[in-house]
Motif scaffolding. Structure first.
Motif, short mmCIF file in Angstrom:
data_model
loop_
_atom_site.label_atom_id
_atom_site.label_comp_id
_atom_site.label_asym_id
_atom_site.label_seq_id
_atom_site.Cartn_x
_atom_site.Cartn_y
_atom_site.Cartn_z
N PHE A 261 31.32 42.24 51.29
CA PHE A 261 32.21 43.02 50.61
C PHE A 261 33.46 42.31 49.84
O PHE A 261 34.11 41.30 50.41
N VAL A 262 33.59 42.45 48.37
CA VAL A 262 34.46 41.72 47.70
C VAL A 262 35.25 42.73 47.02
O VAL A 262 34.85 43.83 46.73
N PRO A 263 36.67 42.55 46.59
CA PRO A 263 37.40 43.14 45.86
C PRO A 263 36.87 43.61 44.47
O PRO A 263 36.08 43.04 43.82
N GLU A 264 36.73 44.92 44.02
CA GLU A 264 36.15 45.28 42.88
C GLU A 264 36.26 44.60 41.78
O GLU A 264 35.32 43.94 40.97
N ALA A 265 37.45 44.27 41.57
CA ALA A 265 37.92 43.43 40.19
C ALA A 265 37.42 41.90 40.22
O ALA A 265 37.28 41.20 39.29
N ARG A 266 37.02 41.53 41.56
CA ARG A 266 36.67 40.08 41.38
C ARG A 266 35.18 40.02 41.94
O ARG A 266 34.88 38.65 42.25
#
Length: 477
Positions: A261-266
């Motif tokens: 899971f990664v932040p959407e913007a990254r």
């Protein structure tokens, strides 16, 4: 014993098991010197045959990176043996336990005793380490050990059987064959403890068979181990460490990161760096000796199916080539692949991947990630990357998993003073170090009454004095 309806391998299995049972019941438990001797023989066997074991494992895989066998199997076991030999005198000693005031001046002791005969059903992915690591704990605890290797590692299994037979009496430590019928017969034996490492599906079958004999089990299973990249993380550092952990043994590791899971913007930046690190580590040549093959054609085809389904549902793969590339497929080298845009309904998110495919999912709020993890089976491992201590502690407090590594992957497994084990669908029980010794021992509580103890004052007939004794007991309770 009537063997008329049993095949020769199953008959041999029965004979060995019952000989072990008779010896464990009919002789005194091995003392410290005997256990240390067994552990030293095991250590010598590993040291003298390291190259042969490495070659046998590689033959079973088609190709197994030699250095991976060294660091993840041989050296791991040597470290555990060294630790066990050093600590064994302390582990074996009776343990002082506090005695309640009302029983003074009596004493409590906890005395470790061998359970008897421990069975180990071993997996194929780390056949040496995951066979002998539980055996080390069982031997240290004074048990006799019977091992059933995986049918997917015939070269290794034959060699291990040969080496164990040369170093140990068959009623001390023995290895079965891998013929049809042996696995089912093995799980049905009334062991004093049974260890199984493998899939959750097969683990349920083993637990059911053991349950008929009320045999306690240690189940080291798998599942989908999540990785969380927090907004506070260094994404390049996280990508490099995740790439290494995912591709060790070509992803055929029960505690490998299963999805990220990664932040959407990254997302795109992270996926690009992850793919870049995979390329730097293993290049574009399938003949690269650093990269391990998939264990079988069936497992390769299963991975192909997971990737095809993900692409059909809209995911974008980042890879040097397709797994259908003949040069890669011939060697059963599955190309390392980042699956960008994975979603929950894809098959790749429904089952443990156990290969070099890594789905990347996105989130806007960390609570989404926690809800997702908690909506699924408890994972064997969880990994978190970041610098925000509050966010980290929130994840640790609100999720439950077999183990956790912070700002890296896999390393909690290598800690000799920490237990290894799952929870729920990812496993039952623990081993490693003293945790293994205790799992394979009966920690027997013993109460030593003192001749000065006044318990006789509680015997009937109850007279007038019983009232003040009752008050005293209430005060002390």
């Amino acid at each position: 014993m009537d063997h008329s309806l049993k095949s020769p391998p199953v008959t041999a299995l029965d004979d060995t098991f019952h000989a072990m049972i008779e010896a464990s019941r009919g002789t005194s438990p091995p003392d410290l010197a005997a256990r240390q001797d067994s552990l030293r023989r095991l250590r010598g066997m590993l040291a003298d045959n390291e190259r042969r074991l490495e070659q046998a494992i590689s033959a079973d895989f088609g190709h197994r990176c030699a250095f991976e066998t060294t660091i993840a199997e041989t050296l791991f076991l040597q470290t555990e043996l060294k630790h066990t030999l050093k600590m064994l005198p302390r582990w074996m000693a009776p343990r002082r336990i506090a005695t309640s005031l009302q029983f003074f001046p009596a004493r409590n002791r906890l005395i470790p005793q061998p359970l008897g005969v421990v069975g180990i059903i071993a997996p194929w992915n780390y056949p040496l380490q995951l066979t002998l690591a539980p055996a080390i704990g069982a031997i240290a605890a004074g048990n006799r050990v019977l091992i059933k290797p995986s049918e997917l590692t015939p070269h290794f299994s034959a060699l291990l059987r040969e080496l164990i037979a040369a170093a140990f009496d068959p009623i001390e430590l023995s290895v079965t064959g891998i013929e049809d019928g042996v696995a089912q017969a093995f799980a049905a034996l009334p062991f004093d403890h049974l260890v199984f490492t493998g899939s959750t599906r097969v683990g349920r079958i083993v637990a059911e068979a053991a349950g008929r004999n009320l045999t306690p089990v240690t189940l080291e299973l798998g599942g989908k181990s999540p990785t969380i990249v927090d907004v506070s993380a260094d994404i390049d550092e996280a990508a490099e460490r995740i790439a290494y952990a995912k591709l060790l043994n070509a992803g055929q590791t029960c505690i490998a990161p299963d999805y990220v899971f990664v932040p959407e913007a990254r997302r795109d930046a992270f996926a690009g760096r992850l793919h870049g690190h995979m390329l730097r580590m293993f290049g574009t040549n399938p003949a690269n000796g650093d990269y391990t093959s998939i264990i079988s054609d069936r497992h390769y085809q299963r991975l192909e199916g997971l990737l095809r389904d993900a692409i059909a549902r809209g995911a974008k793969p980042l890879s040097v080539t397709s797994p259908e590339d003949p040069a890669w497929k011939k060697l059963r080298k599955f190309p390392p692949t980042v699956v960008v845009g994975a979603t929950a309904e894809m098959a790749i998110m429904q089952e443990e991947i156990f290969g070099p495919l890594l789905p990347v999912l996105t989130y806007r709020d960390a609570h989404e990630v926690i809800r997702f993890i908690n909506a699924h089976d408890r994972p064997l491992a969880l990994y978190w990357f970041g610098k925000d201590e509050t966010a980290r502690e929130n994840v640790l407090a609100r999720t439950l998993s077999g183990g956790v590594t912070i700002n890296d992957c896999l390393l909690h497994f290598a800690q000799m003073n920490q237990p290894m084990g799952g929870v729920g669908a990812s496993g039952i029980g623990h081993y490693h170090g003293e945790w293994g010794f205790d799992s394979f021992s009966k920690l027997k509580p013993v109460f030593y009454r003192s001749p000065f103890n006044r318990m006789k004052d509680l015997y009937p007939p109850y007279g007038a004095s019983i009232a003040w004794i009752e008050k005293l007991l209430r005060f002390l309770s």
